[in-house]
Design an enzyme around this catalytic site. Structure first.
Site, PDB file in Angstrom:
ATOM      1  N   HIS A   1      38.477  37.692  43.739  1.00 15.45           N
ATOM      2  CA  HIS A   1      38.185  39.115  43.913  1.00 15.45           C
ATOM      3  C   HIS A   1      38.227  39.432  45.397  1.00 15.45           C
ATOM      4  O   HIS A   1      37.823  38.614  46.215  1.00 15.45           O
ATOM      5  CB  HIS A   1      36.796  39.449  43.342  1.00 15.45           C
TER       6      HIS A   1
ATOM      7  N   ASP B   1      37.032  40.596  34.570  1.00 10.69           N
ATOM      8  CA  ASP B   1      38.049  40.552  33.515  1.00 10.69           C
ATOM      9  C   ASP B   1      38.135  39.208  32.803  1.00 10.69           C
ATOM     10  O   ASP B   1      38.837  39.084  31.808  1.00 10.69           O
ATOM     11  CB  ASP B   1      39.428  40.873  34.115  1.00 10.69           C
TER      12      ASP B   1
HETATM   13  N1  ACO Z   1      44.574  31.806  41.426  1.00  6.43           N
HETATM   14  C1  ACO Z   1      44.988  30.978  42.417  1.00  6.43           C
HETATM   15  N2  ACO Z   1      44.859  31.251  43.734  1.00  6.43           N
HETATM   16  C2  ACO Z   1      44.289  32.405  44.070  1.00  6.43           C
HETATM   17  C3  ACO Z   1      43.827  33.322  43.099  1.00  6.43           C
HETATM   18  C4  ACO Z   1      43.976  32.985  41.738  1.00  6.43           C
HETATM   19  N3  ACO Z   1      43.559  33.815  40.780  1.00  6.43           N
HETATM   20  N4  ACO Z   1      43.301  34.401  43.730  1.00  6.43           N
HETATM   21  C5  ACO Z   1      43.440  34.175  45.034  1.00  6.43           C
HETATM   22  N5  ACO Z   1      44.026  32.973  45.251  1.00  6.43           N
HETATM   23  C6  ACO Z   1      44.272  32.315  46.552  1.00  6.43           C
HETATM   24  C7  ACO Z   1      45.454  32.954  47.273  1.00  6.43           C
HETATM   25  O1  ACO Z   1      46.665  32.281  46.952  1.00  6.43           O
HETATM   26  C8  ACO Z   1      45.047  32.792  48.700  1.00  6.43           C
HETATM   27  O2  ACO Z   1      45.275  31.439  49.061  1.00  6.43           O
HETATM   28  P1  ACO Z   1      45.704  31.062  50.585  1.00  6.43           P
HETATM   29  O3  ACO Z   1      44.537  31.461  51.436  1.00  6.43           O
HETATM   30  O4  ACO Z   1      45.933  29.601  50.522  1.00  6.43           O
HETATM   31  O5  ACO Z   1      46.934  31.847  50.863  1.00  6.43           O
HETATM   32  C9  ACO Z   1      43.539  33.005  48.687  1.00  6.43           C
HETATM   33  O6  ACO Z   1      43.128  32.604  47.372  1.00  6.43           O
HETATM   34  C10 ACO Z   1      43.097  34.435  48.942  1.00  6.43           C
HETATM   35  O7  ACO Z   1      43.760  35.257  48.005  1.00  6.43           O
HETATM   36  P2  ACO Z   1      44.331  36.694  48.310  1.00  6.43           P
HETATM   37  O8  ACO Z   1      45.426  36.996  47.366  1.00  6.43           O
HETATM   38  O9  ACO Z   1      44.602  36.812  49.783  1.00  6.43           O
HETATM   39  O10 ACO Z   1      43.059  37.581  47.999  1.00  6.43           O
HETATM   40  P3  ACO Z   1      43.054  39.122  47.768  1.00  6.43           P
HETATM   41  O11 ACO Z   1      41.708  39.593  48.101  1.00  6.43           O
HETATM   42  O12 ACO Z   1      44.215  39.776  48.459  1.00  6.43           O
HETATM   43  O13 ACO Z   1      43.336  39.268  46.181  1.00  6.43           O
HETATM   44  C11 ACO Z   1      42.972  39.294  43.840  1.00  6.43           C
HETATM   45  C12 ACO Z   1      42.348  39.417  45.241  1.00  6.43           C
HETATM   46  C13 ACO Z   1      44.180  40.226  43.733  1.00  6.43           C
HETATM   47  C14 ACO Z   1      41.951  39.737  42.817  1.00  6.43           C
HETATM   48  C15 ACO Z   1      43.385  37.825  43.600  1.00  6.43           C
HETATM   49  O14 ACO Z   1      42.267  36.996  43.659  1.00  6.43           O
HETATM   50  C16 ACO Z   1      44.131  37.622  42.274  1.00  6.43           C
HETATM   51  O15 ACO Z   1      45.337  37.778  42.220  1.00  6.43           O
HETATM   52  N6  ACO Z   1      43.379  37.275  41.171  1.00  6.43           N
HETATM   53  C17 ACO Z   1      44.002  37.152  39.861  1.00  6.43           C
HETATM   54  C18 ACO Z   1      44.168  38.525  39.216  1.00  6.43           C
HETATM   55  C19 ACO Z   1      42.847  39.097  38.781  1.00  6.43           C
HETATM   56  O16 ACO Z   1      42.037  38.470  38.112  1.00  6.43           O
HETATM   57  N7  ACO Z   1      42.639  40.377  39.124  1.00  6.43           N
HETATM   58  C20 ACO Z   1      41.463  41.131  38.703  1.00  6.43           C
HETATM   59  C21 ACO Z   1      40.569  41.417  39.879  1.00  6.43           C
HETATM   60  S1  ACO Z   1      39.123  42.251  39.345  1.00  6.43           S
HETATM   61  C22 ACO Z   1      39.618  43.860  39.133  1.00  6.43           C
HETATM   62  O17 ACO Z   1      40.465  44.358  39.829  1.00  6.43           O
HETATM   63  C23 ACO Z   1      39.015  44.647  38.098  1.00  6.43           C
END
Ligand code: ACO
Length: 433
Positions: free
Chosen positions: A312, A369
């Site tokens: 998140h 979620d």
């Molecule tokens: N699985 C694997 N790796 C992940 C995940 C995941 N679900 N989420 C983040 N990471 C990793 C990224 O690859 C990144 O790694 P790095 O630092 O080595 O490059 C690090 O964690 C940070 O992730 P970001 O994408 O920079 O974080 P951001 O805050 O931009 O994204 C998000 C947040 C979009 C929710 C992300 O965690 C994600 O894609 N999660 C899966 C989708 C999801 O469940 N979305 C619902 C969110 S809740 C809502 O909106 C109601």
């Protein structure tokens, strides 16, 4: 740069200039630098892709502290609201700023019930959608379509009473449209709203009832829906809410602003994750349930797979909504006597991920979620409708944020950019390119 807490200004030194930036403090001790005049003072803009560290507004609606896992609507803890209020009370709280008295709640609910029908001509739009059309696409289109049936809503200079009418209409009609999306794909006749029922009961009736049927509402299912809608009702400046505020800032009408919010919510990185989680868990199950294989895929930077429902932008410790939902999932499945193997996979996956260095280091925890889809499934809601359920819950939050933006007289949302393209160049005649 240092923040001078005594004078409430920060000083930024750039080249030979010192620029003073006002400091803004929130009611929960947050501190922000007001950079709105920075460009005029120095020619500088700030760059923050994805708005990871940018406050787009001041807001008195929702407070959250991602480090401590705190979420409050108008000062009330989400746990307290989920336990002790109805979704209609929470909707009133978000839109009007305080929990209603019985009298105000009666007024609000009665007014909503007056407007649950949608114009008969709207049925013809549904007829034009292909069978199997994604309900989020239909819902977004139909929300915007409402503005054409209520042209007064397009006037940016309406009185607050007129705006209230639009708000009540939208809260009343979105469940009717959501149920129609489902009926369309089922090929079933539409069920008209029953105004002797509560908001959530009426939605369940329109979804699962048939015009020829006496549909009985299961109180367990109704309570669970109430709680889920409350948990989703607002979440400050997330992707869809920011969309609603930015679209609304151009003085676009409420129906169209919410339509844009529905589209933003649809994406699998935002609200669409609830559908994606169940699809992922099903895929893991069908693949034989080798959890480590999927964890490794999620960690592999050459693989686009992400663990859906994990991570998140603001919660780096835990998502308080996910805690409540996980407990609810157990309770609802037990009460309904359902044994869902996908819930077991979800729990095991969470356990493995939470011990894995990759997820621990990055603060990746189950979000709202991760477990919500399991409850929706148990309640008989089809997978493609999960994000629609999210939208029904988020509606009062979007409306409250749109209204706040209006009341605060906020300027049009218009970010800047750092241009990285070609410098000026002449057009070559076609034959010479
Ligand atoms: N699985 C694997 N790796 C992940 C995940 C995941 N679900 N989420 C983040 N990471 C990793 C990224 O690859 C990144 O790694 P790095 O630092 O080595 O490059 C690090 O964690 C940070 O992730 P970001 O994408 O920079 O974080 P951001 O805050 O931009 O994204 C998000 C947040 C979009 C929710 C992300 O965690 C994600 O894609 N999660 C899966 C989708 C999801 O469940 N979305 C619902 C969110 S809740 C809502 O909106 C109601």
């Amino acid at each position: 740069m240092n923040v001078d807490t005594m004078t409430d200004t920060a000083r930024l030194t750039f080249e030979d200039k010192e620029i003073e930036l006002p400091v803004v403090r929130g009611s929960e001790g947050e501190v922000a630098l007001d950079i709105s005049k920075l460009r005029g003072q120095s020619g500088l803009i700030t760059l923050d892709k994805g708005f990871k560290n940018t406050g787009s507004t001041t807001s008195a609606i929702t407070f959250l502290n991602g480090e401590e896992g705190i979420l409050r609507y108008r000062g009330y803890a989400i746990e307290d609201l989920a336990e002790n209020t109805s979704f209609m009370e929470v909707a009133y709280l978000l839109v009007y700023g305080d929990l209603p008295t019985q009298k105000r709640l009666d007024w609000f609910e009665d007014s909503i019930k007056m407007h649950t029908l949608v114009h008969e001509n709207m049925k013809r739009f549904f007829d034009a959608f292909p069978l199997g059309a994604h309900p989020m696409g239909m819902l977004s289109a139909m929300s915007s379509t409402l503005s054409t049936f209520y042209p007064d809503s397009q006037d940016p200079n309406r009185s607050m009473e007129d705006i209230d009418m639009t708000i009540h209409r939208l809260i009343a009609k979105l469940p009717t449209l959501a149920a129609q999306c489902y009926k369309h794909n089922m090929g079933h006749p539409m069920v008209y709203p029953a105004n002797d029922l509560s908001y959530t009961e009426n939605f369940l009736y329109m979804m699962f009832g048939l015009p020829t049927d006496d549909y009985e509402i299961d109180p367990i299912i109704n309570d669970a829906i109430n709680k889920l809608l409350i948990l989703h009702a607002d979440h400050e400046q997330n992707c869809s809410t920011s969309t609603v505020r930015v679209v609304g800032s151009s003085q676009a009408n409420l129906y169209s602003s919410i339509s844009a919010g529905i589209s933003a919510l649809w994406g699998p990185l935002h609200g669409g994750a609830n559908q994606a989680v169940i699809e992922m868990l099903e895929q893991i199950k069908a693949d034989g349930g080798d959890l480590q294989k999927w964890i490794d895929k999620a960690k592999d930077k050459t693989d686009s797979f992400r663990l859906m429902g994990f991570g998140h932008r603001v919660y780096k410790n835990f998502d308080p909504r996910a805690r409540i939902i996980k407990k609810s999932a157990d309770e609802v499945l037990a009460k309904l006597g359902i044994n869902d193997p996908v819930l077991d996979i979800a729990k095991q996956l969470e356990e493995v991920a939470l011990k894995d260095e990759y997820f621990v280091q990055r603060g990746l925890y189950p979000n709202v979620d991760f477990y919500s889809g399991i409850i929706y499934r148990a309640l008989g809601i089809p997978t493609e409708m999960f994000t629609v359920m999210f939208a029904l819950g988020r509606l009062p939050g979007w409306i409250a944020q749109w209204k706040e933006m209006l009341e605060n007289g906020e300027p049009i949302g218009r970010p800047r950019q750092v241009y990285t393209g070609h410098n000026a160049r002449p057009v070559q005649p076609l034959a010479q390119r």
